[in-house]
Scaffold this active site. Structure first.
Site, PDB file in Angstrom:
ATOM      1  N   TYR A   1       0.832  -1.201   0.000  1.00 41.21           N
ATOM      2  CA  TYR A   1       0.000   0.000   0.000  1.00 41.21           C
ATOM      3  C   TYR A   1       0.867   1.252   0.000  1.00 41.21           C
ATOM      4  CZ  TYR A   1       0.971   0.924   4.963  1.00 41.21           C
ATOM      5  OH  TYR A   1       1.591   1.225   6.141  1.00 41.21           O
TER       6      TYR A   1
ATOM      7  N   HIS B   1      -0.797 -21.153  -0.326  1.00 37.38           N
ATOM      8  CA  HIS B   1       0.248 -20.193   0.019  1.00 37.38           C
ATOM      9  C   HIS B   1       1.054 -19.728  -1.198  1.00 37.38           C
ATOM     10  CE1 HIS B   1      -0.811 -21.539   3.980  1.00 37.38           C
ATOM     11  NE2 HIS B   1       0.077 -20.748   4.553  1.00 37.38           N
TER      12      HIS B   1
ATOM     13  N   ARG C   1       8.228   4.228  -4.579  1.00 42.81           N
ATOM     14  CA  ARG C   1       8.273   3.257  -3.483  1.00 42.81           C
ATOM     15  C   ARG C   1       7.219   2.165  -3.682  1.00 42.81           C
ATOM     16  NH1 ARG C   1       7.656   5.409   2.590  1.00 42.81           N
ATOM     17  NH2 ARG C   1       5.483   5.625   1.908  1.00 42.81           N
TER      18      ARG C   1
ATOM     19  N   ARG D   1      -7.437 -20.582  -2.148  1.00 47.29           N
ATOM     20  CA  ARG D   1      -6.405 -20.393  -1.123  1.00 47.29           C
ATOM     21  C   ARG D   1      -5.287 -21.425  -1.225  1.00 47.29           C
ATOM     22  NH1 ARG D   1      -4.744 -21.575   3.948  1.00 47.29           N
ATOM     23  NH2 ARG D   1      -3.983 -19.798   5.178  1.00 47.29           N
TER      24      ARG D   1
ATOM     25  N   GLU E   1      12.131   2.333  14.445  1.00 43.02           N
ATOM     26  CA  GLU E   1      11.246   3.397  13.954  1.00 43.02           C
ATOM     27  C   GLU E   1       9.962   3.344  14.774  1.00 43.02           C
ATOM     28  OE1 GLU E   1       9.925   2.667   9.876  1.00 43.02           O
ATOM     29  OE2 GLU E   1       9.946   0.511  10.230  1.00 43.02           O
TER      30      GLU E   1
ATOM     31  N   LYS F   1       6.590  -1.863   1.915  1.00 45.29           N
ATOM     32  CA  LYS F   1       5.388  -1.286   2.532  1.00 45.29           C
ATOM     33  C   LYS F   1       4.234  -2.273   2.359  1.00 45.29           C
ATOM     34  CE  LYS F   1       3.192   3.227   3.099  1.00 45.29           C
ATOM     35  NZ  LYS F   1       3.259   3.251   4.556  1.00 45.29           N
TER      36      LYS F   1
END
Ligand code: PMP
Length: 296
Positions: A33, A102, A52, A100, A180, A147
């Protein structure tokens, strides 16, 4: 005005926006995101944010679903349809919806969702009083540079902060250094007047605000060192602040029980906060509002 979300090629009423139950974002947090600030109708630092986003996708081998030009159009349109002048746009991309399993699905189509909303100005008290932070162990994975929407440790950390009336939780590595914040980058000003923030390794997210503030600090002639600092060093620092797209430059005046300096925001934090506010305002001033797309 009712809110509108972008969902895989369509603009839909926000309350009716849906993705499939087998979206891999929902099942595996298999996605990335971005959050970009909107200031005066324009995006703040869109280029670095989209760079990014593309990097995060590449690192996870998720296909970029559209050209950057098309993406820019959708971002502009989502902001426009929500009538957002000052706020944020949220962009989420997941590997797709598939039975589903993995391992990656053979044929996955990147799913794209965007929402945009207004944000209120920060309380004026933040400028002088700053905010409180707590410390929590950094229990995250070794690729915090991506991210990813997999944010459970960050969610738990922020909740711990909220429960004690703190604004942010700072992650502390096993060696006692601050990596952070749960959604911010962390900085200190040392007794010698040096600005210190951790280098952008895979232990942290390389913040776009962090980069902008580094440029501003250089313009201000501040001495900047990229290195880890310990919680002990932060608690004894002259100043502490955090940076992010939504916190901007936020002075931190208390960490756990330790009051930082005299408990008021320091001169460097205030200076950088004001300069960053001007940087955001300049984004809005550079367009006529009706044509945000030109800023992308
Ligand atoms: N670190 C983490 C873990 C974050 O979630 C964020 C906010 N996206 C940041 C740092 C700050 O990044 P930015 O300045 O790009 O918002």
């Amino acid at each position: 005005m009712s809110r509108v979300a972008y969902v895989n090629g369509r603009y839909v009423p926000h309350r009716q926006a849906r993705v499939h139950i087998e979206d891999r974002g929902y099942q595996f947090a298999d996605g990335v995101y971005e959050v970009i600030a909107v200031s005066g109708g324009a995006l703040v630092d869109p280029g670095p944010h989209l760079d990014r986003l593309e990097r995060s996708l590449r690192e996870l081998r998720i296909a970029m679903p559209m050209t950057r030009a098309a993406l820019s159009c959708v971002i502009g349109e989502t902001i426009r349809r929500n009538d957002v002048v000052d706020g944020i746009i949220y962009i989420q991309m997941t590997r797709g919806a598939a039975p589903r399993d993995h391992a990656f699905p053979a044929r996955a189509e990147t799913q794209v969702v965007m929402t945009s909303r207004r944000s209120k100005p920060h309380p004026r008290a933040y400028d002088e009083d700053g905010v409180k932070a707590i410390t929590v162990p950094d229990i995250r994975w070794a690729r915090c540079d991506i991210k990813s929407i997999s944010l459970l440790p960050n969610v738990l950390a922020k909740q711990s902060a909220r429960e004690v009336g703190a604004y942010e939780a700072m992650f502390v590595a096993a060696d006692g250094t601050v990596t952070e914040g749960s959604s911010t980058n962390a900085w200190i000003v040392t007794a010698a007047g040096e600005l210190v923030t951790r280098a952008p390794t895979s232990e942290i997210l390389s913040g776009i605000t962090r980069s902008a503030v580094m440029d501003i600090a250089a313009e201000e002639g501040l001495r900047l060192v990229e290195r880890p600092f310990s919680v002990t060093e932060a608690k004894a620092a002259r100043e502490v602040f955090i940076t992010s797209t939504t916190a901007f430059v936020m002075p931190v005046t208390q960490i756990d029980e330790a009051v930082i300096a005299n408990g008021k925001s320091g001169s460097i934090s205030r200076k950088l906060r004001a300069r960053y506010a001007a940087h955001m305002a300049a984004a809005g001033a550079s367009v006529d509002g009706a044509s945000q797309r030109r800023t992308l």
